[in-house]
Structure formats: C-alpha cells, structure tokens
Design a protein around this motif. Structure first.
Motif, short mmCIF file in Angstrom:
data_model
loop_
_atom_site.label_atom_id
_atom_site.label_comp_id
_atom_site.label_asym_id
_atom_site.label_seq_id
_atom_site.Cartn_x
_atom_site.Cartn_y
_atom_site.Cartn_z
N GLY A 232 113.07 -10.26 -34.76
CA GLY A 232 114.12 -9.35 -34.56
C GLY A 232 114.04 -10.58 -32.93
N GLU A 233 114.73 -9.22 -31.76
CA GLU A 233 115.56 -9.73 -30.55
C GLU A 233 114.87 -8.83 -29.52
N ARG A 234 114.41 -8.94 -28.74
CA ARG A 234 114.06 -8.41 -27.16
C ARG A 234 115.84 -8.14 -26.15
N ILE A 235 116.36 -7.07 -26.25
CA ILE A 235 117.32 -7.61 -25.03
C ILE A 235 116.91 -6.60 -23.95
N ILE A 236 117.00 -7.73 -23.13
CA ILE A 236 116.99 -6.65 -21.34
C ILE A 236 117.94 -6.67 -20.78
N ALA A 237 118.59 -5.39 -20.83
CA ALA A 237 119.87 -4.76 -19.90
C ALA A 237 119.26 -4.73 -17.76
N LEU A 238 120.36 -5.46 -17.58
CA LEU A 238 119.57 -5.63 -15.88
C LEU A 238 120.69 -4.84 -15.75
N TRP A 239 120.93 -3.74 -14.98
CA TRP A 239 121.65 -2.68 -14.49
C TRP A 239 120.90 -2.27 -12.60
N PHE B 118 115.56 -15.37 -10.14
CA PHE B 118 115.54 -16.14 -10.96
C PHE B 118 114.44 -16.55 -11.82
N LEU B 119 113.72 -15.68 -11.57
CA LEU B 119 112.40 -15.95 -13.00
C LEU B 119 112.39 -15.19 -14.60
N LEU B 120 113.35 -14.13 -14.05
CA LEU B 120 114.48 -13.53 -15.49
C LEU B 120 115.57 -14.43 -15.93
N ASP B 121 116.14 -15.25 -14.97
CA ASP B 121 117.18 -15.94 -15.69
C ASP B 121 117.99 -16.78 -14.48
N PRO B 122 116.90 -18.54 -14.69
CA PRO B 122 117.39 -19.19 -12.93
C PRO B 122 119.33 -19.29 -13.24
N ASP B 123 119.33 -19.00 -15.04
CA ASP B 123 121.42 -19.04 -14.54
C ASP B 123 121.93 -17.93 -14.26
N TRP B 124 121.33 -17.11 -13.21
CA TRP B 124 121.88 -15.85 -13.40
C TRP B 124 122.40 -15.64 -11.76
N ASP C 133 112.89 -17.10 -32.15
CA ASP C 133 112.77 -18.61 -32.78
C ASP C 133 112.37 -18.54 -31.03
N GLY C 134 112.68 -18.29 -29.93
CA GLY C 134 112.40 -18.78 -29.00
C GLY C 134 113.65 -18.37 -27.84
N SER C 135 114.65 -18.55 -28.65
CA SER C 135 115.77 -18.95 -28.15
C SER C 135 115.96 -17.89 -27.25
N ARG C 136 117.28 -17.79 -26.40
CA ARG C 136 118.34 -17.10 -25.26
C ARG C 136 119.45 -16.69 -25.03
N LEU C 137 119.97 -15.30 -24.87
CA LEU C 137 121.49 -15.57 -24.61
C LEU C 137 121.32 -14.76 -23.33
N GLY C 138 122.24 -15.21 -22.33
CA GLY C 138 122.67 -14.63 -21.14
C GLY C 138 124.54 -14.13 -21.44
N ILE C 139 124.46 -12.83 -21.08
CA ILE C 139 125.68 -11.91 -20.56
C ILE C 139 125.49 -11.48 -19.66
N SER C 140 127.04 -11.97 -18.99
CA SER C 140 127.59 -11.47 -17.71
C SER C 140 128.48 -10.59 -17.46
N GLN D 289 131.01 -10.24 -27.49
CA GLN D 289 130.06 -10.52 -27.50
C GLN D 289 128.77 -9.70 -27.64
N LEU D 290 129.24 -8.30 -28.10
CA LEU D 290 128.39 -7.52 -29.11
C LEU D 290 127.62 -7.88 -30.38
N GLN D 291 128.77 -8.47 -31.36
CA GLN D 291 128.49 -9.41 -32.37
C GLN D 291 127.91 -9.90 -32.25
N LYS D 292 127.52 -10.87 -30.77
CA LYS D 292 126.45 -12.35 -30.68
C LYS D 292 125.52 -12.03 -30.77
N LEU D 293 124.53 -10.22 -29.75
CA LEU D 293 123.96 -9.72 -30.42
C LEU D 293 122.61 -9.91 -31.38
#
Length: 152
Positions: free
Chosen positions: A39-46, A114-120, A133-140, A147-151
């Motif tokens: 499945g997926e691990r979702i990390i919600a940064l707030w 930066f360690l969590l997401d260098p593009d953030w 599968d190792g793929s990642r997605l970041g959404i700000s 976007q929720l459906q893409k998760l």
C-alpha cells in the motif's frame, strides 16, 4: 481487588493517549521514508499556524479509514516538540490523536524539511505519499478532490 482493576481499566486509556506525540530528528527521517511493505504511507505535514492543515488532515483521515489495510497515515508537525502541549491539544481537537504523530526536534528545521523532501520549500500543508513500489508523490497546499483520488 475489583476496585483496583476498575481504577486501572479507567486509567489505561489516559496512559495510552499520553505521550503519543514523538520527536522527529534528522536521523529518524530515513526510516519514515522507507517504502511500506504494501500500500502507501502518507505523511501529512502540518503546522499549528496553518489554516489549510485541518481540512487536509480530516480528508486524509477519511481516506485512511476507507482503506485501512492499504494506507498508513502519520502526521508530522513542523513545529518544535517543545510545543508539545499545544500540538497534542490541536491533534485532539482535530480528532487526529489516534494516528502516529511526530514533531520536529532539531535546532534546524530546514534540515528535516530537506531530508523529508528535497523539492519541498517548507510550506504547509504538505502531503508525502510513499508507495510500496518505492514511488513518491508530494503535494503542497489544500488538497482538491482530484488530488485525493491520486493518493489512492
């Protein structure tokens, strides 16, 4: 004896809730970013001062509840662990206290960002999705229904 057992049973939930917020250091970030077994691990940064964070967290919690075996949800506040009481109170008010929660515990929060997401750039809310599968997605920003459906 029965009174003692009853007192303990009533006290146990309070113990379980206490200390649910854990510190997050730079050394612990790589473990968070490891792909889950399935499945997926979702990390919600707030953040405490984030206006869009609460609706995002609510939407992510609803998504996780709809897919409890496929989605692992954890929250990470970019606020310092030194604000533990305010963070825990906010998590309770958002009904997010039951999810694993972390708070920054480094003098340099930018390093953890930066360690969590260098593009953030550090803006909140931010959602990181790590798939098995190792793929990642970041959404700000505030999550849209698309976007929720893409998760998932």
């Amino acid at each position: 004896m029965k009174r003692l057992l009853l007192a303990f049973a009533l006290w146990l939930p309070a113990i379980a809730m206490a200390g649910s917020l854990q510190p997050l250091t730079a050394a612990e970030v790589p473990a968070l970013l490891q792909p889950p077994a399935r499945g997926e691990r979702i990390i919600a940064l707030w953040a405490l001062d984030c206006a869009y964070c609460e609706p995002n967290l609510e939407a992510l919690a609803a998504l996780q509840r709809a897919h409890p075996h496929e989605i692992e949800l954890l929250t990470v506040t970019t606020d310092s662990i030194e604000q533990r009481e305010a963070i825990e109170a906010r998590l309770r008010s958002m009904q997010m206290a039951g999810y694993p929660a972390r708070a920054y515990a480094e003098a340099s929060p930018e390093q953890i960002n930066f360690l969590l997401d260098p593009d953030w750039g550090g803006e909140t809310p931010r959602v990181l999705v790590i798939r098995a599968d190792g793929s990642r997605l970041g959404i700000s920003g505030a999550l849209t229904p698309e976007q929720l459906q893409k998760l998932r």
